[in-house]
Design a protein around this motif. Sequence first.
Motif, PDB file in Angstrom:
ATOM      1  N   GLN B   6     -44.548 -16.086   8.865  1.00 29.75           N
ATOM      2  CA  GLN B   6     -44.854 -17.526   8.952  1.00 29.75           C
ATOM      3  C   GLN B   6     -43.837 -18.810   9.676  1.00 29.75           C
ATOM      4  O   GLN B   6     -42.120 -18.256   9.451  1.00 29.75           O
ATOM      5  CB  GLN B   6     -44.954 -18.080   7.857  1.00 29.75           C
ATOM      6  N   CYS B  23     -48.515 -19.263  12.431  1.00 37.59           N
ATOM      7  CA  CYS B  23     -48.668 -17.560  11.011  1.00 37.59           C
ATOM      8  C   CYS B  23     -48.567 -16.367  12.117  1.00 37.59           C
ATOM      9  O   CYS B  23     -50.222 -16.178  13.084  1.00 37.59           O
ATOM     10  CB  CYS B  23     -49.977 -18.286  10.252  1.00 37.59           C
ATOM     11  N   TRP B  35     -55.195 -21.612   5.394  1.00 34.35           N
ATOM     12  CA  TRP B  35     -53.684 -22.281   5.259  1.00 34.35           C
ATOM     13  C   TRP B  35     -54.106 -22.877   3.953  1.00 34.35           C
ATOM     14  O   TRP B  35     -54.704 -23.951   3.488  1.00 34.35           O
ATOM     15  CB  TRP B  35     -53.509 -23.610   6.227  1.00 34.35           C
ATOM     16  N   THR B  78     -52.190 -20.968  14.203  1.00 35.64           N
ATOM     17  CA  THR B  78     -51.002 -22.089  14.194  1.00 35.64           C
ATOM     18  C   THR B  78     -51.542 -23.364  13.656  1.00 35.64           C
ATOM     19  O   THR B  78     -52.846 -23.721  13.495  1.00 35.64           O
ATOM     20  CB  THR B  78     -50.158 -22.243  15.791  1.00 35.64           C
ATOM     21  N   CYS B  94     -49.230 -19.743   4.822  1.00 39.13           N
ATOM     22  CA  CYS B  94     -50.825 -19.272   5.299  1.00 39.13           C
ATOM     23  C   CYS B  94     -50.972 -18.551   4.425  1.00 39.13           C
ATOM     24  O   CYS B  94     -50.193 -17.386   4.243  1.00 39.13           O
ATOM     25  CB  CYS B  94     -50.496 -19.007   6.926  1.00 39.13           C
ATOM     26  N   GLY B 107     -47.379 -15.985   4.032  1.00 39.27           N
ATOM     27  CA  GLY B 107     -46.285 -15.760   4.536  1.00 39.27           C
ATOM     28  C   GLY B 107     -45.238 -16.516   3.731  1.00 39.27           C
ATOM     29  O   GLY B 107     -45.504 -16.548   2.698  1.00 39.27           O
ATOM     30  N   THR B 110     -43.366 -22.674   4.686  1.00 37.35           N
ATOM     31  CA  THR B 110     -42.784 -23.985   5.254  1.00 37.35           C
ATOM     32  C   THR B 110     -42.592 -24.718   4.566  1.00 37.35           C
ATOM     33  O   THR B 110     -43.617 -25.628   4.126  1.00 37.35           O
ATOM     34  CB  THR B 110     -43.724 -23.901   7.040  1.00 37.35           C
TER      35      THR B 110
END
Lengths: 111, 115
Positions: B6, B23, B35, B78, B94, B107, B110
């Motif tokens: 990610q 991702c 997500w 994305t 993700c 991931g 973020t």
Amino acid sequence: DAKTTQPTSMDCAEGRAANLPCNHSTISGNEYVYWYRQIHSQGPQYIIHGLKNNETNEMASLIITEDRKSSTLILPHATLRDTAVYYCIVEKAGGSYIPTFGRGTSLIVHP
Amino acid sequence: GAVVSQHPSWVICKSGTSVKIECRSLDFQATTMFWYRQFPKQSLMLMATSNEGSKATYEQGVEKDKFLINHASLTLSTLTVTSAHPEDSSFYICSAQTGPGSPLHFGNGTRLTVT
């Protein structure tokens, strides 16, 4: 999907076994029990899953009761790096499902 | 195996701008990606389910025009946060699956900060 309940927090001494319980009394016959953990500020990590037999891998063991209404994740020799939030979820095999996470159990491993 | 990458791991943006989060499944093909958003000391909240080649399915209360999801290939999804506001500041994560009912691979998240 069946819901799960877990204790909010637990602690264990380094080197000892950590036994994390999960209740899933409404689980149905085709639902697996999955365990994940999330170390602070990281993405969750898959640990193990099972249907009705006990399972073991390099990370942990999963003990599922005969009636499948509860399970226990066992970390045989907990280390400080095992401090994390542990999530137990149930999901159907095959078919689509929505993986939802509860609040999990915050495990603190202390020296 | 089963690595999900990610990117970016953190981003700071100004209010009103858009941010794209990628991702990628590095060593497997992901039929489905999910997500999530996570606020401090809370659990993961599912935002949407993304299947390759089709429109994402959003959870109730998640604005599809604000959180644009594209799953153009079996290895890339994305999430674009459009017209970001400070209340969108959160930890976005993700996950990917090889198939229905298979383990989720996540991931590393973020961290988005909107100033």
